[in-house]
Motif scaffolding. Structure first.
Motif, PDB file in Angstrom:
ATOM      1  N   GLN A 166       0.754  -1.309   0.016  1.00  0.00           N
ATOM      2  CA  GLN A 166      -0.065   0.073   0.109  1.00  0.00           C
ATOM      3  C   GLN A 166       0.842   1.317  -0.130  1.00  0.00           C
ATOM      4  OE1 GLN A 166      -0.401  -2.735   1.917  1.00  0.00           O
ATOM      5  NE2 GLN A 166      -2.655  -3.239   2.149  1.00  0.00           N
ATOM      6  N   HIS A 167       2.090   1.155   0.347  1.00  0.00           N
ATOM      7  CA  HIS A 167       2.982   2.311   0.338  1.00  0.00           C
ATOM      8  C   HIS A 167       3.374   2.683  -0.963  1.00  0.00           C
ATOM      9  CE1 HIS A 167       4.164   1.866   4.761  1.00  0.00           C
ATOM     10  NE2 HIS A 167       2.779   2.279   4.653  1.00  0.00           N
ATOM     11  N   TYR A 168       3.457   1.851  -2.047  1.00  0.00           N
ATOM     12  CA  TYR A 168       3.844   2.150  -3.398  1.00  0.00           C
ATOM     13  C   TYR A 168       2.961   1.567  -4.523  1.00  0.00           C
ATOM     14  CZ  TYR A 168       5.999  -2.449  -2.951  1.00  0.00           C
ATOM     15  OH  TYR A 168       6.349  -3.775  -2.903  1.00  0.00           O
ATOM     16  N   ARG A 169       2.198   0.985  -4.219  1.00  0.00           N
ATOM     17  CA  ARG A 169       1.234   0.332  -5.412  1.00  0.00           C
ATOM     18  C   ARG A 169       0.238   1.146  -5.531  1.00  0.00           C
ATOM     19  NH1 ARG A 169       2.364  -3.894  -9.186  1.00  0.00           N
ATOM     20  NH2 ARG A 169       4.657  -4.488  -8.680  1.00  0.00           N
ATOM     21  N   PRO A 170      -0.663   1.216  -6.705  1.00  0.00           N
ATOM     22  CA  PRO A 170      -1.922   1.926  -6.875  1.00  0.00           C
ATOM     23  C   PRO A 170      -2.773   1.051  -6.348  1.00  0.00           C
ATOM     24  CG  PRO A 170      -0.702   1.583  -9.031  1.00  0.00           C
ATOM     25  CD  PRO A 170       0.050   0.851  -7.941  1.00  0.00           C
ATOM     26  N   TYR A 171      -3.631   1.638  -5.461  1.00  0.00           N
ATOM     27  CA  TYR A 171      -4.829   1.022  -4.534  1.00  0.00           C
ATOM     28  C   TYR A 171      -5.609   2.471  -4.082  1.00  0.00           C
ATOM     29  CZ  TYR A 171      -3.754   2.269   0.206  1.00  0.00           C
ATOM     30  OH  TYR A 171      -3.641   2.870   1.369  1.00  0.00           O
ATOM     31  N   VAL A 172      -6.967   1.676  -4.061  1.00  0.00           N
ATOM     32  CA  VAL A 172      -7.844   2.509  -3.708  1.00  0.00           C
ATOM     33  C   VAL A 172      -8.654   2.043  -2.368  1.00  0.00           C
ATOM     34  CG1 VAL A 172     -10.367   3.582  -3.978  1.00  0.00           C
ATOM     35  CG2 VAL A 172      -8.367   3.615  -5.754  1.00  0.00           C
ATOM     36  N   ASN A 173      -8.876   2.703  -1.169  1.00  0.00           N
ATOM     37  CA  ASN A 173      -9.766   2.223  -0.091  1.00  0.00           C
ATOM     38  C   ASN A 173     -11.079   2.552  -0.309  1.00  0.00           C
ATOM     39  OD1 ASN A 173      -7.843   0.996   1.882  1.00  0.00           O
ATOM     40  ND2 ASN A 173      -7.222   2.957   2.811  1.00  0.00           N
ATOM     41  N   ILE A 174     -12.141   1.292  -0.291  1.00  0.00           N
ATOM     42  CA  ILE A 174     -13.438   1.706  -0.338  1.00  0.00           C
ATOM     43  C   ILE A 174     -14.142   1.330   0.711  1.00  0.00           C
ATOM     44  CG2 ILE A 174     -15.562   1.524  -1.728  1.00  0.00           C
ATOM     45  CD1 ILE A 174     -13.653   1.119  -3.961  1.00  0.00           C
ATOM     46  N   GLU A 175     -15.207   1.904   1.481  1.00  0.00           N
ATOM     47  CA  GLU A 175     -15.991   1.587   2.546  1.00  0.00           C
ATOM     48  C   GLU A 175     -17.281   2.454   2.760  1.00  0.00           C
ATOM     49  OE1 GLU A 175     -16.342  -1.201   5.236  1.00  0.00           O
ATOM     50  OE2 GLU A 175     -14.166  -0.541   5.225  1.00  0.00           O
ATOM     51  N   ALA A 176     -18.396   1.745   2.898  1.00  0.00           N
ATOM     52  CA  ALA A 176     -19.608   2.007   3.090  1.00  0.00           C
ATOM     53  C   ALA A 176     -19.659   2.989   4.458  1.00  0.00           C
ATOM     54  CB  ALA A 176     -20.677   1.137   3.286  1.00  0.00           C
ATOM     55  N   LYS A 177     -19.913   4.134   4.360  1.00  0.00           N
ATOM     56  CA  LYS A 177     -20.163   4.958   5.459  1.00  0.00           C
ATOM     57  C   LYS A 177     -21.111   4.394   6.429  1.00  0.00           C
ATOM     58  CE  LYS A 177     -18.813   9.478   3.447  1.00  0.00           C
ATOM     59  NZ  LYS A 177     -19.088  10.968   3.373  1.00  0.00           N
ATOM     60  N   THR A 178     -22.251   4.165   6.261  1.00  0.00           N
ATOM     61  CA  THR A 178     -23.263   3.370   7.023  1.00  0.00           C
ATOM     62  C   THR A 178     -23.349   1.782   6.504  1.00  0.00           C
ATOM     63  OG1 THR A 178     -24.962   4.151   6.028  1.00  0.00           O
ATOM     64  CG2 THR A 178     -24.104   5.104   7.971  1.00  0.00           C
ATOM     65  N   SER A 232     -15.968   7.065  12.194  1.00  0.00           N
ATOM     66  CA  SER A 232     -15.040   7.306  13.047  1.00  0.00           C
ATOM     67  C   SER A 232     -14.722   5.816  13.614  1.00  0.00           C
ATOM     68  CB  SER A 232     -15.382   8.597  14.206  1.00  0.00           C
ATOM     69  OG  SER A 232     -16.485   7.998  15.028  1.00  0.00           O
ATOM     70  N   TRP A 233     -13.563   5.897  14.240  1.00  0.00           N
ATOM     71  CA  TRP A 233     -13.229   4.750  15.039  1.00  0.00           C
ATOM     72  C   TRP A 233     -13.950   4.375  16.301  1.00  0.00           C
ATOM     73  CZ3 TRP A 233     -10.521   1.140  12.517  1.00  0.00           C
ATOM     74  CH2 TRP A 233      -9.468   1.693  11.554  1.00  0.00           C
ATOM     75  N   GLU A 234     -14.632   5.618  16.922  1.00  0.00           N
ATOM     76  CA  GLU A 234     -15.364   5.200  17.956  1.00  0.00           C
ATOM     77  C   GLU A 234     -16.782   4.877  17.354  1.00  0.00           C
ATOM     78  OE1 GLU A 234     -17.685   8.139  21.584  1.00  0.00           O
ATOM     79  OE2 GLU A 234     -16.398   9.189  19.829  1.00  0.00           O
ATOM     80  N   ALA A 235     -17.027   5.359  16.296  1.00  0.00           N
ATOM     81  CA  ALA A 235     -18.377   4.729  15.690  1.00  0.00           C
ATOM     82  C   ALA A 235     -18.399   3.345  15.380  1.00  0.00           C
ATOM     83  CB  ALA A 235     -18.962   5.512  14.321  1.00  0.00           C
ATOM     84  N   LEU A 236     -17.148   3.102  14.885  1.00  0.00           N
ATOM     85  CA  LEU A 236     -16.939   1.392  14.620  1.00  0.00           C
ATOM     86  C   LEU A 236     -16.766   0.665  15.884  1.00  0.00           C
ATOM     87  CD1 LEU A 236     -16.666  -0.709  12.293  1.00  0.00           C
ATOM     88  CD2 LEU A 236     -14.336  -0.185  12.335  1.00  0.00           C
ATOM     89  N   MET A 255      -2.124  -0.774   8.001  1.00  0.00           N
ATOM     90  CA  MET A 255      -3.516  -0.173   8.448  1.00  0.00           C
ATOM     91  C   MET A 255      -3.294   1.379   8.196  1.00  0.00           C
ATOM     92  SD  MET A 255      -5.077  -0.373  12.168  1.00  0.00           S
ATOM     93  CE  MET A 255      -6.222   0.922  12.834  1.00  0.00           C
ATOM     94  N   ASP A 256      -4.360   1.941   7.541  1.00  0.00           N
ATOM     95  CA  ASP A 256      -4.459   3.465   7.301  1.00  0.00           C
ATOM     96  C   ASP A 256      -5.294   4.084   8.424  1.00  0.00           C
ATOM     97  OD1 ASP A 256      -4.617   6.038   6.692  1.00  0.00           O
ATOM     98  OD2 ASP A 256      -5.099   5.541   4.620  1.00  0.00           O
ATOM     99  N   GLU A 257      -4.569   4.520   9.654  1.00  0.00           N
ATOM    100  CA  GLU A 257      -5.374   5.060  10.689  1.00  0.00           C
ATOM    101  C   GLU A 257      -6.471   6.083  10.434  1.00  0.00           C
ATOM    102  OE1 GLU A 257      -4.685   6.071  15.444  1.00  0.00           O
ATOM    103  OE2 GLU A 257      -2.921   5.589  14.179  1.00  0.00           O
ATOM    104  N   GLU A 258      -5.977   6.768   9.062  1.00  0.00           N
ATOM    105  CA  GLU A 258      -6.903   7.942   8.716  1.00  0.00           C
ATOM    106  C   GLU A 258      -8.125   7.447   7.940  1.00  0.00           C
ATOM    107  OE1 GLU A 258      -4.557  10.571   6.663  1.00  0.00           O
ATOM    108  OE2 GLU A 258      -3.304  11.266   8.214  1.00  0.00           O
ATOM    109  N   PHE A 259      -8.162   6.075   7.578  1.00  0.00           N
ATOM    110  CA  PHE A 259      -9.262   5.604   6.751  1.00  0.00           C
ATOM    111  C   PHE A 259      -9.945   4.521   7.629  1.00  0.00           C
ATOM    112  CE2 PHE A 259     -11.718   3.153   3.706  1.00  0.00           C
ATOM    113  CZ  PHE A 259     -11.878   4.269   2.871  1.00  0.00           C
ATOM    114  N   SER A 317     -11.782   1.342   9.005  1.00  0.00           N
ATOM    115  CA  SER A 317     -12.384   0.174   8.237  1.00  0.00           C
ATOM    116  C   SER A 317     -11.908  -0.905   9.130  1.00  0.00           C
ATOM    117  CB  SER A 317     -11.341  -0.006   6.744  1.00  0.00           C
ATOM    118  OG  SER A 317     -12.158  -0.951   6.026  1.00  0.00           O
ATOM    119  N   ASN A 318     -12.559  -2.136   8.587  1.00  0.00           N
ATOM    120  CA  ASN A 318     -12.257  -3.227   9.511  1.00  0.00           C
ATOM    121  C   ASN A 318     -10.764  -4.040   8.990  1.00  0.00           C
ATOM    122  OD1 ASN A 318     -12.542  -5.612  11.226  1.00  0.00           O
ATOM    123  ND2 ASN A 318     -13.699  -6.578   9.727  1.00  0.00           N
ATOM    124  N   TYR A 319      -9.842  -3.600   9.617  1.00  0.00           N
ATOM    125  CA  TYR A 319      -8.489  -4.248   9.181  1.00  0.00           C
ATOM    126  C   TYR A 319      -8.182  -5.427  10.116  1.00  0.00           C
ATOM    127  CZ  TYR A 319      -7.623   0.524   7.211  1.00  0.00           C
ATOM    128  OH  TYR A 319      -7.759   1.594   6.490  1.00  0.00           O
TER     129      TYR A 319
END
Length: 635
Positions: free
Chosen positions: A227-239, A251-255, A361-365, A367-369
């Protein structure tokens, strides 16, 4: 004329039909030459349409075409797609083409195997797998798969990455994300040269990404996350909705709150069990001692089994179920220990983590890692972490299975990401203290004590659990000395919060030293020296990742026969580097030479341009490890 005209039409029709039939599809000759470098296989097309219809419905339509160039990549030509009560796989089509792009065969429903995906360590899983084995033995060949997959929750939205395994190139990757107004989706683009194309039609948003010409990656030593150098896209439903409960990834609190709701009410346990545990505690105990007593009660009573069923393998069994059955998976055992601790006044918490090899793990995004559950017990001035699946782990010890990474604390409110403990270099240590007595004929007796702490304790404590025969085999192989005979050994384990393992061995070694005339040559570091040097790289792709601080310290006293005297002793040396340090020193004593050595390796991520500097550092270390003491026979 009419007959001739009809004949002409038939002739043209046949010609067109034959031509269409012979039109090649995915011929190997059309693969760009640069994609064949280091490639065992080439993904000709990976095309995915993902439609997030609602909080409880996601559909994927996928076309996957791969050319298998060599037998070493044969496994990549097989179709495997898992499903469960929460998902389905349908409309599977498979077609095989030869090197020229001519169709060899296609598969129908009778060719698709459907089996239960019960792994070797699971007692039960509700997961099943659709499977096709093309069984083609002539290379190269191409296989095209098309299928649909549906999930009963937007929780299973997924992103994509331009990576399909080592030695596998990608000719074309396409991904289309679609969602309506009633289910908003978030995404994050990474390492892309071109952003996705966004459009909105009749309330449906569509984002389309395309990547072409990705050369086959090779496995590089100590490479960082793709993930540090390959093209990729994180995708996640907000709800999303799963298990009848609505959750959020805003948010992490919501999850965290969602997981708390999912497992709410699973903390019931009998008064009889509480009384049994209470009998193990007293007022003179410290908080840590009480936690240890409760943890050890569960260790002795319960055993770990993997159970992957229910709501996506995410919902735990109740503490009362574990209490009755005396077994459970990571979720159930952690929930059991948390329940007991809460009954005795501790603010224990269920914590979700990615266990095993440290994952990205991207702490800014949000998701369920995660793939594992442990327990966390915050105290006033400390925090105790508990690996509840282990029957032997000391209370409060996390080894390299779960140390030094992010965990999600599951709470009704105020939950979030925290760090698990990390060992520094001095804590993460292997120390060797040895006396080597060399005879005049070149044999040697070695008396050595190895002390393992930090992750090295966890990596070696399994020796205690082995039977005598297997233990001796492991001890001999771990010492890395040819012609060695293990005379005796002793293992001592201190199962403290910061545990250690001592391994005391006594061994004899034939042909330990070498001779030239009247001189005897002895390697300064014969026991588990650093021998391996990674290869230099001209075209390094990945940044360098060193995952843990660690140290290897050593003290060896050499005793030689009275009729030999020391002639040559290596110089003391020290190497300093951003990757670590290395130091050796020598001290002459009465009839002995004492050798001391320290190797410290620093964790960190370094630019790919630094990789060869790292190799150079290790190369210098290995060179110094090969130095020798020279003894000369007295006149």
């Amino acid at each position: 004329m009419k007959l001739s005209y009809n004949l002409l039409l038939v002739t043209v029709f046949i010609a067109i039909s034959v031509s269409a039939k012979k039109t090649p599809k995915y011929p190997v000759a059309e693969i760009p030459k640069e994609l064949l470098n280091n490639a065992d296989a080439v993904v000709r097309l990976m095309s995915t349409d993902m439609y997030v219809a609602s909080k409880s419905k996601v559909q994927y339509t996928e076309t996957y075409v791969i050319t298998i160039l060599k037998e070493s990549a044969a496994n990549k030509g097989k179709f495997r797609e898992a499903y469960s009560k929460l998902s389905s796989v349908s409309d599977i089509q498979a077609t095989v083409y030869d090197a020229n792009g001519d169709k060899i065969k296609s598969f129908n429903k009778s060719d698709i195997t459907d089996y239960a995906a019960i792994s070797g360590f699971s007692i039960y899983e509700d997961m099943r797998v659709k499977y096709i084995n093309p069984k083609i033995s002539t290379y190269p060949y191409t296989i095209e798969y098309k299928y649909k997959k549906r999930y009963n929750s937007a929780f299973y939205s997924r992103g994509w990455m331009a990576f399909d395994g080592y030695n596998t190139a990608i000719e074309k990757l396409q991904f289309r994300l679609q969602y309506g107004n009633d289910c908003e989706v978030k995404y994050k683009e990474n390492n892309l040269s071109t952003e996705g194309t966004v459009s909105t039609v009749d309330g449906t948003t569509s984002i389309f990404w395309e990547v072409e010409g990705v050369e086959a990656p090779i496995k590089e030593t100590n490479s960082t996350y793709f993930q540090h150098y390959r093209p990729y896209v994180n995708i996640e439903a907000k709800t999303f909705s799963l298990g009848g409960i609505t959750g959020s990834t805003e948010s992490w609190e919501a999850l965290s709150t969602y997981f708390h709701k999912l497992n709410e009410g699973k903390d019931k346990i009998s008064d009889e069990t509480i009384e049994k545990v209470a009998a193990l505690l007293n007022d003179d105990m410290t908080d840590y001692e009480k936690i240890a007593a409760i943890y050890q009660y569960s260790q002795k009573k319960n055993r770990y089994v993997s159970i992957q069923e229910g709501i996506g393998g995410l919902q735990t069994f109740g503490a009362d179920v574990v209490d009755r059955l005396s077994y459970g998976d990571c979720k159930a055992l952690s929930n059991y220990v948390v329940t007991l601790l809460k009954n005795f006044g501790f603010d224990a918490q269920y914590a979700i983590i990615h266990a095993g090899s440290k994952g990205y793990m991207d702490e800014e995004f949000v998701s369920n890692y995660f793939n594992h559950v442990i327990a966390c017990v915050p105290l006033k001035e400390d925090t105790v972490w508990l690996e509840c699946t282990s029957s032997n782990s000391p209370c409060g010890y996390l080894g390299d299975f779960t140390d030094d990474r992010k965990a999600l604390l599951v709470k009704e409110k105020d939950g979030g990401i925290v760090n698990t403990p990390a060992f520094n270099a001095m804590q993460n240590n292997v120390n060797t203290d040895a006396v080597i007595s060399v005879t005049k004929d070149g044999t040697a007796n070695i008396d050595a004590v190895y002390t393992y702490t930090g992750n090295f304790y966890g990596d070696n404590s399994y020796l205690i659990q082995l039977d005598e025969k297997d233990r001796r085999k492991k001890l001999v192989s771990s010492i890395d000395l040819p012609n060695m005979k293990l005379n005796s050994y002793d293992l001592k384990e201190d199962k403290l919060r910061k545990p250690k393992l001592e391994k005391h061995i006594n061994a004899s070694v034939d042909n330990f030293s070498s001779f030239v005339g009247s001189r005897m040559f002895v390697n300064i570091n014969p026991i588990n020296s650093q021998k391996w040097v990674p290869r230099y790289s001209r075209n390094r792709v990945a940044p360098l990742l060193l995952k843990a601080d660690q140290s290897h310290t050593k003290s060896i006293s050499f005793v030689v026969p009275d009729d030999y005297q020391l002639e040559i002793i290596p110089d003391d040396k020290r190497i300093n580097s951003e990757f670590g340090s290395y130091q050796i020193s020598f001290q002459k004593e009465d009839g002995k030479v004492k050798y001391q050595r320290s190797l410290i390796l620093n964790k960190g991520e370094f630019p790919k341009e630094k990789y060869n500097e790292y190799v150079e550092f290790i190369e210098k270390v290995v060179k110094l490890e090969k130095a020798q003491l020279v003894f000369k026979k007295k006149a």
